[in-house]
Scaffold this motif. Structure first.
Motif, PDB file in Angstrom:
ATOM      1  N   GLY A  88       0.744   8.008   4.765  1.00 12.24           N
ATOM      2  CA  GLY A  88       0.704   9.218   4.699  1.00 12.24           C
ATOM      3  C   GLY A  88      -0.459   9.641   5.689  1.00 12.24           C
ATOM      4  N   CYS A  89      -1.629   9.796   5.306  1.00 11.82           N
ATOM      5  CA  CYS A  89      -2.394   9.936   6.214  1.00 11.82           C
ATOM      6  C   CYS A  89      -2.532   9.509   7.404  1.00 11.82           C
ATOM      7  CB  CYS A  89      -3.795   8.472   5.468  1.00 11.82           C
ATOM      8  SG  CYS A  89      -4.350   8.925   4.011  1.00 11.82           S
ATOM      9  N   SER A  90      -2.277   8.077   8.287  1.00 10.83           N
ATOM     10  CA  SER A  90      -1.733   8.166   9.844  1.00 10.83           C
ATOM     11  C   SER A  90      -0.989   8.875   9.982  1.00 10.83           C
ATOM     12  CB  SER A  90      -1.589   6.419   9.831  1.00 10.83           C
ATOM     13  OG  SER A  90      -1.993   5.463   9.610  1.00 10.83           O
ATOM     14  N   SER A  91       0.484   8.762   9.898  1.00 10.10           N
ATOM     15  CA  SER A  91       1.144  10.803   9.952  1.00 10.10           C
ATOM     16  C   SER A  91       0.392  11.658  10.146  1.00 10.10           C
ATOM     17  CB  SER A  91       2.552   9.907   8.897  1.00 10.10           C
ATOM     18  OG  SER A  91       3.232   8.746   9.100  1.00 10.10           O
ATOM     19  N   LEU A  92       0.210  11.854   8.797  1.00  9.40           N
ATOM     20  CA  LEU A  92      -0.877  12.931   9.350  1.00  9.40           C
ATOM     21  C   LEU A  92      -1.878  13.011  10.276  1.00  9.40           C
ATOM     22  CD1 LEU A  92      -1.553  15.676   8.042  1.00  9.40           C
ATOM     23  CD2 LEU A  92      -3.225  14.996   6.675  1.00  9.40           C
ATOM     24  N   GLY A  93      -2.022  11.863  10.383  1.00  7.85           N
ATOM     25  CA  GLY A  93      -3.636  12.011  11.516  1.00  7.85           C
ATOM     26  C   GLY A  93      -2.944  12.307  12.936  1.00  7.85           C
ATOM     27  N   ASN A  94      -1.298  11.701  12.907  1.00  3.37           N
ATOM     28  CA  ASN A  94      -0.593  12.141  14.112  1.00  3.37           C
ATOM     29  C   ASN A  94      -0.276  13.062  14.550  1.00  3.37           C
ATOM     30  OD1 ASN A  94       0.807  10.126  16.500  1.00  3.37           O
ATOM     31  ND2 ASN A  94       2.468  10.552  15.540  1.00  3.37           N
ATOM     32  N   GLN A 111     -10.246  10.730  12.192  1.00  2.00           N
ATOM     33  CA  GLN A 111     -10.787  10.716  10.777  1.00  2.00           C
ATOM     34  C   GLN A 111      -9.169  10.388   9.862  1.00  2.00           C
ATOM     35  OE1 GLN A 111     -11.485  14.645   8.683  1.00  2.00           O
ATOM     36  NE2 GLN A 111     -12.377  12.982   6.542  1.00  2.00           N
ATOM     37  N   LEU A 112      -8.156  10.619  10.001  1.00  2.00           N
ATOM     38  CA  LEU A 112      -6.841  10.446   9.068  1.00  2.00           C
ATOM     39  C   LEU A 112      -6.616   9.143   9.568  1.00  2.00           C
ATOM     40  CD1 LEU A 112      -5.875  14.411   8.623  1.00  2.00           C
ATOM     41  CD2 LEU A 112      -6.440  12.576   7.705  1.00  2.00           C
ATOM     42  N   LEU A 113      -6.218   8.851  10.986  1.00  2.00           N
ATOM     43  CA  LEU A 113      -5.802   7.635  11.487  1.00  2.00           C
ATOM     44  C   LEU A 113      -6.450   6.267  10.698  1.00  2.00           C
ATOM     45  CD1 LEU A 113      -4.755   8.695  14.178  1.00  2.00           C
ATOM     46  CD2 LEU A 113      -3.218   7.393  13.190  1.00  2.00           C
ATOM     47  N   THR A 114      -8.377   6.598  10.694  1.00  2.00           N
ATOM     48  CA  THR A 114      -8.681   6.010  10.765  1.00  2.00           C
ATOM     49  C   THR A 114      -8.781   5.408   8.769  1.00  2.00           C
ATOM     50  OG1 THR A 114     -10.508   6.641  12.149  1.00  2.00           O
ATOM     51  CG2 THR A 114     -11.339   5.189  10.112  1.00  2.00           C
ATOM     52  N   LYS A 115      -8.765   6.412   8.379  1.00  2.00           N
ATOM     53  CA  LYS A 115      -8.664   6.433   7.051  1.00  2.00           C
ATOM     54  C   LYS A 115      -7.304   5.963   6.651  1.00  2.00           C
ATOM     55  CE  LYS A 115      -7.591   9.468   2.409  1.00  2.00           C
ATOM     56  NZ  LYS A 115      -7.189  10.358   1.569  1.00  2.00           N
ATOM     57  N   GLY A 116      -6.342   5.692   7.501  1.00  2.46           N
ATOM     58  CA  GLY A 116      -4.959   4.617   6.851  1.00  2.46           C
ATOM     59  C   GLY A 116      -5.076   3.834   7.603  1.00  2.46           C
ATOM     60  N   CYS A 117      -5.759   3.455   8.660  1.00  3.90           N
ATOM     61  CA  CYS A 117      -6.295   1.606   9.098  1.00  3.90           C
ATOM     62  C   CYS A 117      -6.731   1.132   8.140  1.00  3.90           C
ATOM     63  CB  CYS A 117      -6.610   2.125  10.330  1.00  3.90           C
ATOM     64  SG  CYS A 117      -6.827   0.368  10.903  1.00  3.90           S
ATOM     65  N   GLY A 124      -1.656   3.115  11.952  1.00  2.00           N
ATOM     66  CA  GLY A 124      -2.404   3.762  11.989  1.00  2.00           C
ATOM     67  C   GLY A 124      -3.636   2.960  12.901  1.00  2.00           C
ATOM     68  N   CYS A 125      -3.862   1.424  13.006  1.00  2.00           N
ATOM     69  CA  CYS A 125      -4.669   1.116  13.413  1.00  2.00           C
ATOM     70  C   CYS A 125      -4.218   0.767  15.226  1.00  2.00           C
ATOM     71  CB  CYS A 125      -4.727   0.026  13.130  1.00  2.00           C
ATOM     72  SG  CYS A 125      -4.980  -0.552  11.746  1.00  2.00           S
ATOM     73  N   ASP A 126      -3.209   0.872  14.703  1.00  2.00           N
ATOM     74  CA  ASP A 126      -2.612   0.404  16.211  1.00  2.00           C
ATOM     75  C   ASP A 126      -2.652   2.108  17.138  1.00  2.00           C
ATOM     76  OD1 ASP A 126      -1.589  -1.887  15.807  1.00  2.00           O
ATOM     77  OD2 ASP A 126       0.605  -1.157  15.913  1.00  2.00           O
ATOM     78  N   ARG A 127      -2.182   2.759  16.215  1.00  5.28           N
ATOM     79  CA  ARG A 127      -2.220   4.783  16.714  1.00  5.28           C
ATOM     80  C   ARG A 127      -3.703   4.581  17.299  1.00  5.28           C
ATOM     81  NH1 ARG A 127      -1.199   7.271  20.365  1.00  5.28           N
ATOM     82  NH2 ARG A 127      -0.822   9.671  19.612  1.00  5.28           N
ATOM     83  N   LEU A 128      -4.785   4.596  17.161  1.00  8.35           N
ATOM     84  CA  LEU A 128      -6.218   4.418  16.656  1.00  8.35           C
ATOM     85  C   LEU A 128      -6.316   3.827  17.889  1.00  8.35           C
ATOM     86  CD1 LEU A 128      -8.103   3.757  13.586  1.00  8.35           C
ATOM     87  CD2 LEU A 128      -8.045   6.386  15.416  1.00  8.35           C
ATOM     88  N   LYS A 129      -6.077   2.274  18.184  1.00 18.13           N
ATOM     89  CA  LYS A 129      -6.250   2.259  20.083  1.00 18.13           C
ATOM     90  C   LYS A 129      -5.371   2.759  20.821  1.00 18.13           C
ATOM     91  CE  LYS A 129      -6.475  -2.344  17.726  1.00 18.13           C
ATOM     92  NZ  LYS A 129      -5.353  -3.951  17.580  1.00 18.13           N
ATOM     93  N   GLU A 130      -4.261   3.566  20.621  1.00 20.53           N
ATOM     94  CA  GLU A 130      -3.876   3.866  21.752  1.00 20.53           C
ATOM     95  C   GLU A 130      -4.293   5.581  22.235  1.00 20.53           C
ATOM     96  OE1 GLU A 130      -0.407   4.896  20.771  1.00 20.53           O
ATOM     97  OE2 GLU A 130       0.877   2.468  20.192  1.00 20.53           O
TER      98      GLU A 130
END
Length: 132
Positions: A88-94, A111-117, A124-130
């Motif tokens: 949910g945190c990662s998707s909200l970050g998206n 911030q949210l993707l980092t939290k999800g990761c 979420g980790c992969d999305r942060l890298k992208e």
């Protein structure tokens, strides 16, 4: 499994509703039916299951079994994140990254993707890298 999840959905914590919803979404052991999946995710979410909220958010994000609605998806992802669901945190970050359902805010997205990761959500980790 569908019969057991159905019984659990009717009598126990909401996880059975979410699990049965996943089966309907994928057509695993039951006829594929995104409308039924959405209804089950909604029931799970309403009963406090954070993963049910995330899955319902995904239904709204992609318009599967419900009308596509980014604002509703973001609200459901927020609810899931607030109760400790990493996806949910990662998707909200998206949502914040793309400005879908919320205002575009790359800092909040990070911030949210980092939290999800950090909570173990690999997407979420992969999305942060992208994003870098």
């Amino acid at each position: 499994a569908a019969a057991l999840y159905s019984k659990a959905c009717d009598t126990a914590p909401p996880k059975g509703c979410n699990s049965l919803g996943v089966m309907y979404h994928s057509g695993d052991g039951v006829a594929q039916n995104d409308t039924r999946a959405g209804a089950l995710y909604s029931r799970a979410c309403d009963a406090g299951d954070a993963l049910g909220c995330t899955n319902l958010g995904n239904s709204y994000w992609y318009g599967r079994g419900v009308s596509q609605d980014d604002t509703r998806a973001a609200a459901l992802y927020s609810r899931a994140c607030d109760t400790g669901n990493a996806a949910g945190c990662s998707s909200l970050g998206n949502c914040y990254w793309y400005g879908r359902g919320v205002g575009k805010n790359p800092d909040k997205a990070t911030q949210l993707l980092t939290k999800g990761c950090g909570m173990g959500n690999q997407w979420g980790c992969d999305r942060l890298k992208e994003m870098k």
